[in-house]
Motif scaffolding. Sequence first.
Motif, PDB file in Angstrom:
ATOM      1  N   ALA A 183       0.980  -1.011   0.258  1.00  0.00           N
ATOM      2  CA  ALA A 183      -0.085  -0.282   0.095  1.00  0.00           C
ATOM      3  C   ALA A 183       0.972   1.584  -0.059  1.00  0.00           C
ATOM      4  O   ALA A 183       0.164   1.786  -0.723  1.00  0.00           O
ATOM      5  CB  ALA A 183      -0.957  -0.345   1.342  1.00  0.00           C
ATOM      6  N   VAL A 184       2.225   1.043   1.087  1.00  0.00           N
ATOM      7  CA  VAL A 184       2.693   2.198   1.564  1.00  0.00           C
ATOM      8  C   VAL A 184       3.879   2.706  -0.395  1.00  0.00           C
ATOM      9  O   VAL A 184       4.174   3.341  -0.684  1.00  0.00           O
ATOM     10  CB  VAL A 184       3.794   2.255   2.572  1.00  0.00           C
ATOM     11  N   GLY A 185       4.186   1.434  -0.975  1.00  0.00           N
ATOM     12  CA  GLY A 185       4.906   1.152  -1.714  1.00  0.00           C
ATOM     13  C   GLY A 185       4.065   1.809  -3.239  1.00  0.00           C
ATOM     14  O   GLY A 185       4.802   2.618  -4.574  1.00  0.00           O
ATOM     15  N   PHE A 186       3.019   1.824  -2.776  1.00  0.00           N
ATOM     16  CA  PHE A 186       1.912   1.791  -3.919  1.00  0.00           C
ATOM     17  C   PHE A 186       2.355   3.635  -4.626  1.00  0.00           C
ATOM     18  O   PHE A 186       2.066   4.132  -5.672  1.00  0.00           O
ATOM     19  CB  PHE A 186       0.441   1.174  -3.605  1.00  0.00           C
ATOM     20  N   MET A 187       1.372   4.213  -3.316  1.00  0.00           N
ATOM     21  CA  MET A 187       1.977   5.895  -3.443  1.00  0.00           C
ATOM     22  C   MET A 187       2.943   6.209  -3.071  1.00  0.00           C
ATOM     23  O   MET A 187       3.397   7.376  -4.045  1.00  0.00           O
ATOM     24  CB  MET A 187       0.991   6.264  -1.489  1.00  0.00           C
ATOM     25  N   SER A 188       4.307   5.367  -2.682  1.00  0.00           N
ATOM     26  CA  SER A 188       6.093   6.166  -2.937  1.00  0.00           C
ATOM     27  C   SER A 188       5.809   6.299  -4.671  1.00  0.00           C
ATOM     28  O   SER A 188       6.495   6.945  -5.215  1.00  0.00           O
ATOM     29  CB  SER A 188       6.553   5.511  -2.389  1.00  0.00           C
ATOM     30  N   TRP A 189       5.670   4.793  -5.384  1.00  0.00           N
ATOM     31  CA  TRP A 189       5.857   4.726  -6.798  1.00  0.00           C
ATOM     32  C   TRP A 189       4.962   6.140  -7.284  1.00  0.00           C
ATOM     33  O   TRP A 189       5.847   6.069  -8.371  1.00  0.00           O
ATOM     34  CB  TRP A 189       5.702   3.066  -7.191  1.00  0.00           C
ATOM     35  N   LEU A 190       3.429   6.130  -7.145  1.00  0.00           N
ATOM     36  CA  LEU A 190       3.339   6.901  -7.972  1.00  0.00           C
ATOM     37  C   LEU A 190       4.187   7.977  -7.813  1.00  0.00           C
ATOM     38  O   LEU A 190       3.666   9.127  -8.277  1.00  0.00           O
ATOM     39  CB  LEU A 190       1.748   7.576  -7.113  1.00  0.00           C
ATOM     40  N   LYS A 191       4.099   8.562  -6.267  1.00  0.00           N
ATOM     41  CA  LYS A 191       5.094  10.129  -6.335  1.00  0.00           C
ATOM     42  C   LYS A 191       6.540  10.503  -7.046  1.00  0.00           C
ATOM     43  O   LYS A 191       6.832  10.656  -8.055  1.00  0.00           O
ATOM     44  CB  LYS A 191       5.663   9.935  -5.307  1.00  0.00           C
ATOM     45  N   LEU A 192       7.253   9.169  -7.155  1.00  0.00           N
ATOM     46  CA  LEU A 192       8.415   8.433  -7.941  1.00  0.00           C
ATOM     47  C   LEU A 192       7.908   8.827  -9.704  1.00  0.00           C
ATOM     48  O   LEU A 192       9.009   9.239 -10.163  1.00  0.00           O
ATOM     49  CB  LEU A 192       9.079   7.160  -7.912  1.00  0.00           C
ATOM     50  N   GLN A 193       6.726   8.237  -9.667  1.00  0.00           N
ATOM     51  CA  GLN A 193       6.514   8.586 -11.059  1.00  0.00           C
ATOM     52  C   GLN A 193       5.815   9.674 -11.410  1.00  0.00           C
ATOM     53  O   GLN A 193       5.295   9.687 -12.896  1.00  0.00           O
ATOM     54  CB  GLN A 193       5.320   7.342 -11.690  1.00  0.00           C
ATOM     55  N   ASP A 194       5.794  10.466 -10.959  1.00  0.00           N
ATOM     56  CA  ASP A 194       4.984  12.185 -11.323  1.00  0.00           C
ATOM     57  C   ASP A 194       3.627  11.606 -10.935  1.00  0.00           C
ATOM     58  O   ASP A 194       2.811  12.687 -12.452  1.00  0.00           O
ATOM     59  CB  ASP A 194       5.394  12.612 -12.513  1.00  0.00           C
ATOM     60  N   GLY A 195       2.765  10.791 -10.507  1.00  0.00           N
ATOM     61  CA  GLY A 195       1.353  10.602 -10.409  1.00  0.00           C
ATOM     62  C   GLY A 195       1.257  10.124 -11.050  1.00  0.00           C
ATOM     63  O   GLY A 195      -0.336   9.368 -11.602  1.00  0.00           O
ATOM     64  N   ASP A 196       1.639   9.273 -12.112  1.00  0.00           N
ATOM     65  CA  ASP A 196       1.023   8.638 -13.897  1.00  0.00           C
ATOM     66  C   ASP A 196       1.024   7.083 -13.010  1.00  0.00           C
ATOM     67  O   ASP A 196       2.091   5.712 -12.292  1.00  0.00           O
ATOM     68  CB  ASP A 196       2.388   7.974 -14.677  1.00  0.00           C
ATOM     69  N   LEU A 197      -0.227   6.459 -12.629  1.00  0.00           N
ATOM     70  CA  LEU A 197      -0.673   5.502 -12.100  1.00  0.00           C
ATOM     71  C   LEU A 197      -0.513   4.524 -13.373  1.00  0.00           C
ATOM     72  O   LEU A 197      -1.264   4.270 -14.958  1.00  0.00           O
ATOM     73  CB  LEU A 197      -3.044   5.259 -12.173  1.00  0.00           C
ATOM     74  N   ASP A 198       0.892   3.556 -13.772  1.00  0.00           N
ATOM     75  CA  ASP A 198       1.222   3.291 -14.547  1.00  0.00           C
ATOM     76  C   ASP A 198       0.629   1.574 -13.954  1.00  0.00           C
ATOM     77  O   ASP A 198       0.375   0.983 -12.270  1.00  0.00           O
ATOM     78  CB  ASP A 198       2.495   2.879 -15.207  1.00  0.00           C
TER      79      ASP A 198
END
Length: 322
Positions: A213-228
């Motif tokens: 769950a935290v990984g999801f939110m951090s990944w989004l930050k690292l990808q500039d909010g792109d839901l990939d």
Amino acid sequence: MSHSHVHSRLEHLPISLFATVMGLAGLTIATQKAEQVWGFDQLASNMLIFISFAVYTVIFLAYFVKWIKYPLSVKEEFNHPIRMSFFPASSIGLILLSITVIHTNKDLAFWLWAIGAVVQMIFTLIILSHWIHHDKLQIQHSTPAWFIPIVGNILVPLTGIELGYHEVSWFYFSVGIIMWLPLQAILLNRFFFHPMMPAKLLPTLFILIAPPAVGFMSWLKLQDGDLDSEARLLYYFSLFITMLMMTQLKHFKKVSFALPWWAYSFPVAAITIATFTMQEKIGGAFFSTLSIVMYVALVGLLAALVYKTITAMLNHQVCVPE
């Protein structure tokens, strides 16, 4: 150490109390997200920020005094195979508090984040070294609380990216996410092939929800909010673990209250925040309903935990010898 002297409550102040701050800060961030998504003003979250900071300060000062007065007791706790994992809850608390103030006070957020991240890395290195060079760890010492020292690093990008520290954020994220998978495997091995954890540690199973769950939110930050695809992979896996936990409720109901119950709080907050984020990105009835249900459950859970903890403190059931 002679047990003849009257045990000071302070001497038995458990390091796991810092998990209460993780839960409160998690609720604060979830409330900020809810206010944002539902268009409410920030009255509730501002109050929760104040409470989270106050609770952190009180626990920190109390533990600091314990460290000065009873250094052996702290050392014993740090060498305990299960309790050791709760020490980084203190640095994770700082990182979470930095997330709560990132939009209102960048300077404060920076210092909380920087100190939290440095201390977290120190704990990660010390605890991993301890695991490598130990002579007494058994499979039954492994609990989901083992995620705290290592996987806690995944939280760093949530403030780090906002402050512009991209490479630092990537470094911490890499450590947390890559170490999460083998630790998960160790724990599954423990659950499947070894005797069950002691009942009072059962609530720590909920910690399994937090890394994806935290990984999801951090990944989004690292990808500039792109839901990939990677973001979806992390979110849906944490949702699945949440469903798995819901099917275990009959086992959790049997466990009488103790501080490890706070292990329920942060993971539930994490999946709630992640679900609000999915609602923002995708919309639709499913996520808007799920986020409401999760948020209500989170508030109810924290209200119950706070009530039970205060009751236990008044009845002298906390800070006593194990």
